[in-house]
Design a protein around this motif. Structure first.
Motif, PDB file in Angstrom:
ATOM      1  N   VAL A 251       3.057 -46.508  -6.178  1.00 28.69           N
ATOM      2  CA  VAL A 251       3.336 -47.885  -6.594  1.00 28.69           C
ATOM      3  C   VAL A 251       2.483 -48.877  -5.800  1.00 28.69           C
ATOM      4  O   VAL A 251       2.001 -49.883  -6.340  1.00 28.69           O
ATOM      5  N   LEU A 252       2.282 -48.596  -4.533  1.00 31.03           N
ATOM      6  CA  LEU A 252       1.502 -49.488  -3.664  1.00 31.03           C
ATOM      7  C   LEU A 252       0.345 -48.694  -3.052  1.00 31.03           C
ATOM      8  O   LEU A 252       0.431 -48.222  -1.915  1.00 31.03           O
ATOM      9  N   PRO A 253      -0.756 -48.552  -3.815  1.00 31.87           N
ATOM     10  CA  PRO A 253      -1.859 -47.721  -3.311  1.00 31.87           C
ATOM     11  C   PRO A 253      -2.402 -48.283  -1.993  1.00 31.87           C
ATOM     12  O   PRO A 253      -2.583 -49.494  -1.862  1.00 31.87           O
ATOM     13  N   ALA A 254      -2.651 -47.385  -1.040  1.00 32.69           N
ATOM     14  CA  ALA A 254      -3.026 -47.822   0.309  1.00 32.69           C
ATOM     15  C   ALA A 254      -4.319 -48.631   0.315  1.00 32.69           C
ATOM     16  O   ALA A 254      -4.513 -49.513   1.152  1.00 32.69           O
ATOM     17  N   GLY A 255      -5.212 -48.360  -0.635  1.00 29.13           N
ATOM     18  CA  GLY A 255      -6.522 -49.013  -0.625  1.00 29.13           C
ATOM     19  C   GLY A 255      -6.491 -50.484  -1.012  1.00 29.13           C
ATOM     20  O   GLY A 255      -7.450 -51.211  -0.746  1.00 29.13           O
ATOM     21  N   ASP A 256      -5.439 -50.945  -1.654  1.00 32.18           N
ATOM     22  CA  ASP A 256      -5.384 -52.340  -2.118  1.00 32.18           C
ATOM     23  C   ASP A 256      -4.454 -53.121  -1.206  1.00 32.18           C
ATOM     24  O   ASP A 256      -3.236 -53.053  -1.340  1.00 32.18           O
ATOM     25  N   ARG A 257      -5.070 -53.866  -0.261  1.00 31.67           N
ATOM     26  CA  ARG A 257      -4.252 -54.543   0.754  1.00 31.67           C
ATOM     27  C   ARG A 257      -3.949 -55.994   0.402  1.00 31.67           C
ATOM     28  O   ARG A 257      -3.563 -56.792   1.251  1.00 31.67           O
TER      29      ARG A 257
END
Ligand code: HEM
Ligand code: HEM
Length: 350
Positions: A251-257
């Motif tokens: 749901v919250l991909p690590a790459g998109d901060r």
């Protein structure tokens, strides 16, 4: 021992019923007043745009530009490819597909009511719709074009030369990238969706059923409305996605901060704009990652991630039922006839 006469018993019962009824009325009235304090109906008239002029000619030009795939290098993608006004102003895909069939990093948000958001994009990196409109044309994964090539394309078609001249009267050289963006912004300002059942309720009508009213009450009592309020039920402030508990990497991909990429401030790590919830029933899949297809699941994720609350099934169903009342009147947009190309119009490129 005295026995109470039958008629008196009936009178007492009626009085109790009267009090009960008055209580219900009072609660219903309080709920409506609380809602009127937190939220605002979408205005019936066009919004004020201090930096733009919403003339009929400018809106007509913006409509053409929005629908014209020749604004992309390939001649395949228009704004409408990813913001389809027939399917909620979005594309119904997990993440958008653009130039060369590339998948972009994020889900396409709706253009409906975007004019009411404090800033554009999931991370708010564009100040307004005009600034935003300059982005996708140049984005490699979207339209992969350059401002110069867009201007050459526009200047090569007499229909656009005339349309820019009438939309920007008195300007010596009206075909500019800024005017391209202003015309699109003017069109987007018309894409509002007033008169949802919830808006009618805010204006005093009894348009919500019991479940939807329970959902509205829960939406406010649980704290959803502390982030999703105002005219767009969100779109005004930024918060960490995972304020209480960070959702899983799907749901919250690590790459998109999120806003961290905009401000380079640690406090903005994984911070996103509280999503506007107008027409949410039309715009699945949900979240910037677009991985959640069910509204109920999106509500449950929010409960855990933003409030630290495991909402029970009935409450989730109530809140989702309330959110479905946020669907407004969809603008009827006629697909414009677009200017014909000339011998100097740049050819589509891979
Ligand atoms: C975001 C309009 C082209 C995909 C947005 C937003 C607007 C918009 C107003 C922000 C909405 C919001 O923040 O609530 C336009 C216009 C376009 C265009 C006017 C043409 C000039 C496209 C195309 C694609 C696309 C061709 C797909 C290939 C997206 C995505 C976002 C977005 C994925 C979110 C990006 C992010 O937050 O980083 N667009 N769009 N758009 N649009 Fe478009
Ligand atoms: C996104 C509902 C509480 C901040 C969303 C979305 C829904 C939703 C349906 C997805 C929108 C979309 O994909 O277009 C709710 C409900 C809540 C709640 C029902 C209460 C149970 C909160 C709170 C906050 C918040 C308390 C702030 C602390 C956000 C943010 C997003 C979002 C930042 C965007 C997430 C992303 O980047 O994908 N909310 N919300 N929400 N909400 Fe909530």
């Amino acid at each position: 021992m005295h026995s109470i006469p039958l008629a008196a018993t009936a009178a007492i019962a009626t009085t109790f019923a009267g009090i009960a009824l008055a209580d219900d009325d009072l609660r219903a009235q309080e709920l409506r007043e609380d809602a009127q304090y937190m939220f605002e109906p979408i205005p019936l008239s066009m919004p004020d745009m201090p930096n733009n002029i919403l003339s009929t000619d400018r809106i007509a030009l913006g409509t053409m530009l929005f629908f014209d795939p020749r604004m992309s290098r390939s001649g395949v993608f228009s704004c409408h490819s990813c913001h389809n006004v027939g399917i909620g102003g979005a594309d119904g895909l997990e993440v958008s597909i653009g130039h060369g069939w590339q998948k972009g990093p994020r889900n396409s948000p709706t253009v409906f009511n975007a004019v009411f958001n404090i800033a554009q994009f999931w991370d708010g990196r564009a100040a307004d719709l005009a600034e935003q409109a300059e982005g996708p044309v140049q984005a490699g994964v979207e339209m992969n074009n350059t401002p110069d090539r867009v201007l050459d394309t526009l200047a090569s078609m007499q229909g656009y030369v005339d349309a820019f001249a009438t939309a920007f009267p008195g300007e010596d050289d009206p075909i500019t990238f800024r005017n391209f963006a202003l015309a699109i912004e003017a069109f987007e300002a018309t894409l509002t969706t007033p008169n949802s059942r919830f808006d009618q309720y805010l204006m005093g009508a009894d348009t919500l059923d019991d479940q939807e009213l329970r959902g509205l009450s829960a939406f406010m009592d649980q704290g959803c409305a502390s982030c999703h309020a105002g005219v767009n039920m969100g779109g005004q402030e930024y918060y960490p996605f995972g304020l209480v508990e960070r959702p899983g990497a799907d749901v919250l991909p690590a790459g998109d901060r999120g806003r961290f990429a905009v401000t380079a401030t640690v406090a903005d790590d994984y911070v996103f704009r509280a999503a506007p919830l107008r027409n949410i029933a039309l715009t699945a899949p949900y979240f910037h990652s677009g991985v959640v297809w069910s509204l109920e699941e999106a509500v449950a994720v929010m409960g855990v991630s933003q409030l630290g609350a495991e909402l029970d099934e009935a409450e989730i169903a109530d809140i989702a039922a309330f959110l479905r009342t946020l669907t407004g009147e969809i603008p009827q947009v006629t697909h414009p006839v677009l200017p014909v190309r000339s011998a100097t119009t740049p050819l589509p490129e891979d």
